[in-house]
Design a protein around this motif. Structure first.
Motif, PDB file in Angstrom:
ATOM      1  N   TYR A  42       0.829  -1.211   0.000  1.00 49.38           N
ATOM      2  CA  TYR A  42       0.000   0.000   0.000  1.00 49.38           C
ATOM      3  C   TYR A  42       0.863   1.262   0.000  1.00 49.38           C
ATOM      4  O   TYR A  42       0.602   2.217  -0.719  1.00 49.38           O
ATOM      5  N   ILE A  43       1.910   1.248   0.797  1.00 48.55           N
ATOM      6  CA  ILE A  43       2.818   2.393   0.847  1.00 48.55           C
ATOM      7  C   ILE A  43       3.504   2.584  -0.506  1.00 48.55           C
ATOM      8  O   ILE A  43       3.609   3.699  -1.014  1.00 48.55           O
ATOM      9  N   LEU A  44       3.947   1.477  -1.111  1.00 43.53           N
ATOM     10  CA  LEU A  44       4.576   1.543  -2.418  1.00 43.53           C
ATOM     11  C   LEU A  44       3.614   2.096  -3.472  1.00 43.53           C
ATOM     12  O   LEU A  44       3.988   2.926  -4.307  1.00 43.53           O
ATOM     13  N   GLU A  45       2.359   1.660  -3.418  1.00 40.32           N
ATOM     14  CA  GLU A  45       1.347   2.147  -4.352  1.00 40.32           C
ATOM     15  C   GLU A  45       1.134   3.658  -4.172  1.00 40.32           C
ATOM     16  O   GLU A  45       1.057   4.408  -5.153  1.00 40.32           O
ATOM     17  N   ILE A  46       1.080   4.115  -2.956  1.00 33.68           N
ATOM     18  CA  ILE A  46       0.922   5.547  -2.680  1.00 33.68           C
ATOM     19  C   ILE A  46       2.114   6.328  -3.226  1.00 33.68           C
ATOM     20  O   ILE A  46       1.951   7.393  -3.845  1.00 33.68           O
ATOM     21  N   LEU A  47       3.323   5.811  -3.037  1.00 33.46           N
ATOM     22  CA  LEU A  47       4.518   6.477  -3.547  1.00 33.46           C
ATOM     23  C   LEU A  47       4.498   6.559  -5.072  1.00 33.46           C
ATOM     24  O   LEU A  47       4.883   7.576  -5.664  1.00 33.46           O
ATOM     25  N   TYR A  48       4.052   5.496  -5.746  1.00 34.55           N
ATOM     26  CA  TYR A  48       3.943   5.532  -7.204  1.00 34.55           C
ATOM     27  C   TYR A  48       2.919   6.577  -7.669  1.00 34.55           C
ATOM     28  O   TYR A  48       3.127   7.290  -8.645  1.00 34.55           O
ATOM     29  N   ILE A  49       1.818   6.651  -6.964  1.00 36.55           N
ATOM     30  CA  ILE A  49       0.795   7.648  -7.316  1.00 36.55           C
ATOM     31  C   ILE A  49       1.352   9.066  -7.161  1.00 36.55           C
ATOM     32  O   ILE A  49       1.176   9.917  -8.026  1.00 36.55           O
ATOM     33  N   ILE A  50       2.060   9.310  -6.077  1.00 33.15           N
ATOM     34  CA  ILE A  50       2.665  10.628  -5.847  1.00 33.15           C
ATOM     35  C   ILE A  50       3.686  10.944  -6.935  1.00 33.15           C
ATOM     36  O   ILE A  50       3.704  12.044  -7.483  1.00 33.15           O
ATOM     37  N   LYS A  51       4.522   9.974  -7.294  1.00 28.43           N
ATOM     38  CA  LYS A  51       5.526  10.186  -8.340  1.00 28.43           C
ATOM     39  C   LYS A  51       4.856  10.486  -9.674  1.00 28.43           C
ATOM     40  O   LYS A  51       5.271  11.381 -10.412  1.00 28.43           O
ATOM     41  N   ARG A  52       3.812   9.745 -10.008  1.00 23.99           N
ATOM     42  CA  ARG A  52       3.093   9.964 -11.260  1.00 23.99           C
ATOM     43  C   ARG A  52       2.499  11.366 -11.302  1.00 23.99           C
ATOM     44  O   ARG A  52       2.598  12.065 -12.309  1.00 23.99           O
ATOM     45  N   GLU A  53       1.901  11.809 -10.210  1.00 29.71           N
ATOM     46  CA  GLU A  53       1.327  13.156 -10.146  1.00 29.71           C
ATOM     47  C   GLU A  53       2.411  14.221 -10.308  1.00 29.71           C
ATOM     48  O   GLU A  53       2.218  15.232 -10.981  1.00 29.71           O
ATOM     49  N   LYS A  54       3.553  13.971  -9.701  1.00 32.65           N
ATOM     50  CA  LYS A  54       4.674  14.911  -9.803  1.00 32.65           C
ATOM     51  C   LYS A  54       5.164  15.002 -11.250  1.00 32.65           C
ATOM     52  O   LYS A  54       5.422  16.092 -11.761  1.00 32.65           O
ATOM     53  N   ASP A  55       5.277  13.860 -11.930  1.00 26.63           N
ATOM     54  CA  ASP A  55       5.714  13.847 -13.328  1.00 26.63           C
ATOM     55  C   ASP A  55       4.715  14.569 -14.232  1.00 26.63           C
ATOM     56  O   ASP A  55       5.087  15.312 -15.133  1.00 26.63           O
ATOM     57  N   ILE A  56       3.431  14.363 -13.996  1.00 25.32           N
ATOM     58  CA  ILE A  56       2.401  15.024 -14.799  1.00 25.32           C
ATOM     59  C   ILE A  56       2.445  16.529 -14.580  1.00 25.32           C
ATOM     60  O   ILE A  56       2.353  17.307 -15.518  1.00 25.32           O
ATOM     61  N   SER A  57       2.625  16.966 -13.336  1.00 25.85           N
ATOM     62  CA  SER A  57       2.634  18.402 -13.055  1.00 25.85           C
ATOM     63  C   SER A  57       3.833  19.094 -13.679  1.00 25.85           C
ATOM     64  O   SER A  57       3.779  20.278 -14.001  1.00 25.85           O
ATOM     65  N   LYS A  58       4.953  18.374 -13.878  1.00 23.69           N
ATOM     66  CA  LYS A  58       6.115  18.969 -14.535  1.00 23.69           C
ATOM     67  C   LYS A  58       5.828  19.256 -16.002  1.00 23.69           C
ATOM     68  O   LYS A  58       6.346  20.204 -16.573  1.00 23.69           O
ATOM     69  N   LYS A  59       5.017  18.418 -16.626  1.00 24.87           N
ATOM     70  CA  LYS A  59       4.725  18.565 -18.049  1.00 24.87           C
ATOM     71  C   LYS A  59       3.709  19.664 -18.327  1.00 24.87           C
ATOM     72  O   LYS A  59       3.685  20.236 -19.404  1.00 24.87           O
ATOM     73  N   LEU A  60       2.853  19.967 -17.372  1.00 23.01           N
ATOM     74  CA  LEU A  60       1.819  20.979 -17.564  1.00 23.01           C
ATOM     75  C   LEU A  60       2.348  22.352 -17.186  1.00 23.01           C
ATOM     76  O   LEU A  60       3.111  22.489 -16.240  1.00 23.01           O
ATOM     77  N   PRO A  61       1.935  23.396 -17.920  1.00 24.86           N
ATOM     78  CA  PRO A  61       2.338  24.737 -17.512  1.00 24.86           C
ATOM     79  C   PRO A  61       1.692  25.088 -16.173  1.00 24.86           C
ATOM     80  O   PRO A  61       0.570  24.671 -15.884  1.00 24.86           O
ATOM     81  N   LEU A  62       2.420  25.833 -15.361  1.00 18.05           N
ATOM     82  CA  LEU A  62       1.901  26.190 -14.044  1.00 18.05           C
ATOM     83  C   LEU A  62       0.721  27.137 -14.142  1.00 18.05           C
ATOM     84  O   LEU A  62      -0.189  27.085 -13.340  1.00 18.05           O
ATOM     85  N   ASN A  63       0.768  28.030 -15.099  1.00 13.55           N
ATOM     86  CA  ASN A  63      -0.365  28.926 -15.306  1.00 13.55           C
ATOM     87  C   ASN A  63      -1.022  28.513 -16.615  1.00 13.55           C
ATOM     88  O   ASN A  63      -0.387  28.371 -17.622  1.00 13.55           O
ATOM     89  N   PHE A  64      -2.273  28.327 -16.599  1.00 16.57           N
ATOM     90  CA  PHE A  64      -2.994  27.807 -17.741  1.00 16.57           C
ATOM     91  C   PHE A  64      -3.457  28.936 -18.656  1.00 16.57           C
ATOM     92  O   PHE A  64      -4.587  28.966 -19.095  1.00 16.57           O
ATOM     93  N   GLU A  65      -2.565  29.885 -18.956  1.00 18.25           N
ATOM     94  CA  GLU A  65      -2.943  30.995 -19.805  1.00 18.25           C
ATOM     95  C   GLU A  65      -2.882  30.580 -21.269  1.00 18.25           C
ATOM     96  O   GLU A  65      -2.083  29.755 -21.678  1.00 18.25           O
ATOM     97  N   THR A  66      -3.768  31.180 -22.040  1.00 20.70           N
ATOM     98  CA  THR A  66      -3.793  30.895 -23.469  1.00 20.70           C
ATOM     99  C   THR A  66      -2.660  31.657 -24.148  1.00 20.70           C
ATOM    100  O   THR A  66      -2.034  32.532 -23.550  1.00 20.70           O
TER     101      THR A  66
END
Length: 149
Positions: A17-41
């Motif tokens: 369960y702890i490992l699964e939580i860590l993978y979820i956190i890592k995945r979210e972190k990787d996704i947030s790096k790819k998205l712009p911080l401000n969603f301006e057009t």
């Protein structure tokens, strides 16, 4: 519950369960790096960059084409984008900034109109006075007299 009842492989389950939580956190972190911080057009970014450039260069650059060259777009595209985003034409922002600087110089300095015209890169003091009269509906001298500190 696994820890509470300690049935069989409870420690391995907790680790998974702890490992699964860590993978979820890592995945979210990787996704947030790819998205712009401000969603301006793109249009919002062009407008923001244009207004920032005016603040930096209004003394030397007085034409839309000067700013469009810096931004790497056509003057027509810049003008249309600014109009769409602000309902004002692009040149009016340059004029407003120059006008605000003139107001400041007239109120807080003793510079002559000729000195102000030179500082703001007008071709002649007459052109400077004409520009001010259009915006303030009075001459620079009248404005200065009415706003003496």
């Amino acid at each position: 519950m696994e820890l509470k009842y300690e049935k069989g492989a409870h420690l391995e389950l907790v680790k998974l369960y702890i490992l699964e939580i860590l993978y979820i956190i890592k995945r979210e972190k990787d996704i947030s790096k790819k998205l712009p911080l401000n969603f301006e057009t793109k249009a919002e970014k062009i407008t923001k960059d244009y207004l920032n450039l005016i603040e930096k260069h209004f003394l030397t650059k007085k034409h839309i084409s000067d700013y469009s060259n810096i931004l790497g777009i056509t003057a027509k595209h810049l003008g249309e984008t600014i109009k769409q985003q602000t309902q004002k034409n692009a040149l009016s922002f340059i004029h407003e900034r120059i006008y605000k600087e003139m107001l400041y110089l007239l109120v807080y300095t003793q510079f002559s109109i000729k000195q102000i015209a030179t500082l703001l890169n007008f071709e002649t003091p007459t052109a400077c006075s004409r520009f001010f009269r259009i915006h303030a509906k009075m001459s620079p001298k009248q404005f200065r007299l009415s706003n003496m500190l």
